[in-house]
Design an enzyme around this catalytic site. Structure first.
Site, short mmCIF file in Angstrom:
data_model
loop_
_atom_site.label_atom_id
_atom_site.label_comp_id
_atom_site.label_asym_id
_atom_site.label_seq_id
_atom_site.Cartn_x
_atom_site.Cartn_y
_atom_site.Cartn_z
N GLU A 176 0.86 -1.19 0.00
CA GLU A 176 0.00 0.00 0.00
C GLU A 176 0.89 1.23 0.00
O GLU A 176 1.95 1.26 0.61
CB GLU A 176 -0.91 0.00 1.24
CG GLU A 176 -2.02 -1.02 1.11
CD GLU A 176 -2.90 -1.10 2.36
OE1 GLU A 176 -2.97 -0.12 3.10
OE2 GLU A 176 -3.50 -2.17 2.57
N GLY A 227 2.38 -2.67 11.52
CA GLY A 227 0.93 -2.78 11.56
C GLY A 227 0.42 -3.13 10.18
O GLY A 227 1.10 -3.79 9.39
N CYS A 238 -1.70 -6.86 6.82
CA CYS A 238 -1.02 -8.08 6.34
C CYS A 238 -0.05 -8.69 7.34
O CYS A 238 -0.24 -9.83 7.77
CB CYS A 238 -0.32 -7.79 5.02
SG CYS A 238 -1.49 -7.49 3.68
N1 LIG Z 1 -3.79 -4.66 1.52
C1 LIG Z 1 -2.61 -5.13 1.13
O1 LIG Z 1 -1.61 -4.40 1.13
C2 LIG Z 1 -2.46 -6.54 0.65
C3 LIG Z 1 -1.29 -6.92 -0.04
C4 LIG Z 1 -1.18 -8.23 -0.48
C5 LIG Z 1 -2.18 -9.16 -0.22
N2 LIG Z 1 -3.29 -8.76 0.47
C6 LIG Z 1 -4.35 -9.75 0.70
O2 LIG Z 1 -5.41 -9.49 -0.21
C7 LIG Z 1 -6.67 -9.80 0.40
C8 LIG Z 1 -7.56 -8.57 0.35
O3 LIG Z 1 -6.97 -7.55 1.12
P1 LIG Z 1 -7.49 -6.03 1.05
O4 LIG Z 1 -6.57 -5.23 1.88
O5 LIG Z 1 -7.71 -5.66 -0.36
O6 LIG Z 1 -8.91 -6.20 1.79
P2 LIG Z 1 -10.10 -5.13 1.88
O7 LIG Z 1 -10.74 -5.38 3.18
O8 LIG Z 1 -9.59 -3.77 1.55
O9 LIG Z 1 -11.07 -5.56 0.69
C9 LIG Z 1 -11.83 -6.73 0.70
C10 LIG Z 1 -13.11 -6.44 -0.09
O10 LIG Z 1 -13.82 -7.68 -0.27
C11 LIG Z 1 -15.20 -7.37 -0.20
N3 LIG Z 1 -15.97 -8.58 0.04
C12 LIG Z 1 -16.13 -9.29 1.19
N4 LIG Z 1 -16.94 -10.33 1.00
C13 LIG Z 1 -17.32 -10.30 -0.30
C14 LIG Z 1 -18.16 -11.13 -1.10
N5 LIG Z 1 -18.77 -12.19 -0.59
N6 LIG Z 1 -18.34 -10.80 -2.40
C15 LIG Z 1 -17.72 -9.71 -2.92
N7 LIG Z 1 -16.91 -8.90 -2.21
C16 LIG Z 1 -16.71 -9.19 -0.92
C17 LIG Z 1 -15.30 -6.33 0.90
O11 LIG Z 1 -16.50 -5.62 0.86
C18 LIG Z 1 -14.06 -5.48 0.60
O12 LIG Z 1 -14.38 -4.41 -0.26
C19 LIG Z 1 -6.35 -10.27 1.80
O13 LIG Z 1 -6.26 -11.68 1.79
C20 LIG Z 1 -4.98 -9.67 2.06
O14 LIG Z 1 -4.22 -10.42 2.99
C21 LIG Z 1 -3.46 -7.48 0.90
#
Ligand SMILES: NC(=O)c1ccc[n+]([C@@H]2O[C@H](COP(=O)([O-])OP(=O)(O)OC[C@H]3O[C@@H](n4cnc5c(N)ncnc54)[C@H](O)[C@@H]3O)[C@@H](O)[C@H]2O)c1
Length: 438
Positions: free
Chosen positions: A153, A258, A261
């Site tokens: 991010e 924090g 992840c």
């Molecule tokens: N944020 C990061 O920097 C990052 C980096 C690498 C990997 N990840 C991984 O990617 C994944 C997502 O992380 P994020 O930070 O984007 O999460 P986030 O919470 O920002 O987004 C998740 C989205 O999924 C949606 N959602 C939940 N249930 C749903 C459903 N049934 N149908 C459709 N949409 C649904 C939510 O409303 C939300 O908008 C996690 O597993 C995280 O570990 C995150």
């Protein structure tokens, strides 16, 4: 290609947008109606540098659309990315309830040749679990792959468009070829496209994050020791970092890690180890060290007031878990706010992007400053928790004039202790004894 991205959060929105920008037709699906309506109006629900412009460009030409309609998103998709959250459950293991809900809702609408790709960080064996669940729901063998995301991010678009590497976990070469073609525009500088089993791919993501978290907890532990040994952690960093086996990356001491992840991924990997009868000693220590480190600033502030925080006017600069994002999930600033409110301090906060997210949690329990300098008016001390560029070269004369006492607790070591002493500040940093600061 026609692509659906399920889950339009930090990862889903960036993934969908970047894939649209490389010429694909992308539909981003989410169950959060408010989020989708905002995106349809051109509003970006998160702060991520460069994202707004990229979303606008691709929605304008119709390559990127947002919907809550599962059938419309899924039925013609050749690739379906799963990017929903996988937060920690009570025992630290990843909670996959959102992921299974998605599988159940999309199964009936999948094109028979669609490739379902997990971009969410998921425990080892999840791809195999998806294959089984889809077989039960659809009656046929579906094509499932793992493709963990390594973006950061704050630099998410750059990371997605110029990845150090792309990792895919597949069971057949033709699925690897589909994903290789999809990623080809982003790998023109010959960075590797690594093909492995879904299990190794799922493991790779956890090991990457756990190792980075380990480096942070390690340097924090030795920084705390430096403070008590009249050693300076910055000198020690220089002393070790030039060793080519060690290097400098991710060895900055601070107020703890924090974000959504590192904390959850370290715990989830530990949970996997426990599940297999192993004791994850290193991972447990990394996690516990970090929990304690997030309290370091609060403890130092409390000690400086003789343990009496009640009524103290304390300013905080930086709320996001790191600069260039508005994400406050598991942010060290939240731990500090909790400590200070528990002690009945009057807390004034400032962050360039995360104020709205913090206000949504704390409402009128905090004072929200309009700018960094504004936060300092009458403050008895300042705590710096996030290393935003905005905080690196402040007007120190103005700062001292505004504060009731020129005392800074710097959780990110932004300034030189010697310079700060010369400017008349009492300056506490991480990993440097007060003797060095004189
Ligand atoms: N944020 C990061 O920097 C990052 C980096 C690498 C990997 N990840 C991984 O990617 C994944 C997502 O992380 P994020 O930070 O984007 O999460 P986030 O919470 O920002 O987004 C998740 C989205 O999924 C949606 N959602 C939940 N249930 C749903 C459903 N049934 N149908 C459709 N949409 C649904 C939510 O409303 C939300 O908008 C996690 O597993 C995280 O570990 C995150």
């Amino acid at each position: 290609m026609r692509i659906a991205v399920v889950g339009t959060g930090y990862v889903g929105l960036v993934t969908g947008t970047c894939l649209a920008d490389s010429g694909n037709r992308v539909t981003c699906l989410d169950i959060n109606t408010e989020k989708i309506v905002r995106l349809q109006k051109g509003e970006i629900p998160i702060y991520e540098p460069g994202l707004e412009e990229l979303v606008a460009r691709n929605t304008a030409v119709g390559r990127l659309v947002f919907t809550t309609d599962t059938v419309a998103a899924i039925e013609s998709a050749e690739i379906v990315f799963l990017a929903v959250g996988t937060p920690p459950s009570a025992d630290g293991a990843a909670d996959l309830s959102a992921l299974w809900a998605v599988i159940d809702s999309i199964a009936a609408h999948l094109h028979p040749l669609a490739v379902i790709v997990t971009k969410s960080t998921v425990p080892v064996g999840t791809c195999a679990g998806i294959e089984k669940r889809l077989l039960t729901r659809t009656g046929r063998v579906c094509r499932v792959a793992s493709n963990p995301e390594f973006l950061k991010e704050g630099a998410a678009i750059e990371d997605f468009q110029k990845p150090d590497r792309v990792v895919v976990g597949v069971r057949s070469a033709d699925i690897a070829d589909i994903l290789r073609n999809l990623y080809a525009p982003f790998l023109r500088t010959e960075n590797p496209f690594l093909v492995m089993s879904p299990e190794s791919s799922e493991m790779t993501k956890y090991v990457a994050n756990a190792l980075l978290a380990t480096k942070i907890s390690f340097i924090n532990e030795v920084a705390n020791l430096c403070e008590r040994m009249e050693a300076d952690i910055d000198d020690v960093r220089r002393g070790i970092g030039h060793d080519s086996r060690i290097g400098f990356a991710f060895l900055f001491p601070g107020a703890g890690y924090g974000g959504s992840c590192f904390p959850k991924d370290v715990q989830a990997l530990a949970a996997m180890a426990r599940d297999k009868g192993l004791v994850p000693r290193v991972l447990n220590a990394v996690h516990e060290t970090n929990l304690l480190q997030k309290h370091i600033l609060g403890e130092k502030i409390s000690a400086s007031f003789g343990g009496h925080l009640a009524g103290r006017k304390i300013a905080i600069w930086g709320l996001a878990f790191k600069p260039r994002t508005d994400d406050i999930r598991d942010a060290p600033a939240i731990d500090l706010i909790e400590q200070l409110l528990l002690g009945a301090s009057q807390v004034t906060v400032y962050d360039p992007e995360a104020m709205g997210n913090v206000r949504a949690i704390y409402g009128d329990r905090l004072v929200y400053a309009t700018g960094a300098m504004d936060a300092l008016n009458g403050a008895e001390c300042l705590a710096i928790v996030t290393e935003w560029g905005d905080f690196r070269h402040p007007d120190f004369v103005d700062m001292a004039r505004r504060m009731a006492a020129p005392i800074i607790f710097d959780g990110r070591n932004l300034y030189s202790p010697v310079d700060m002493h010369a400017r008349g500040f009492t300056y506490h940093s991480i990993g440097k004894s007060p003797v060095i600061s004189r």
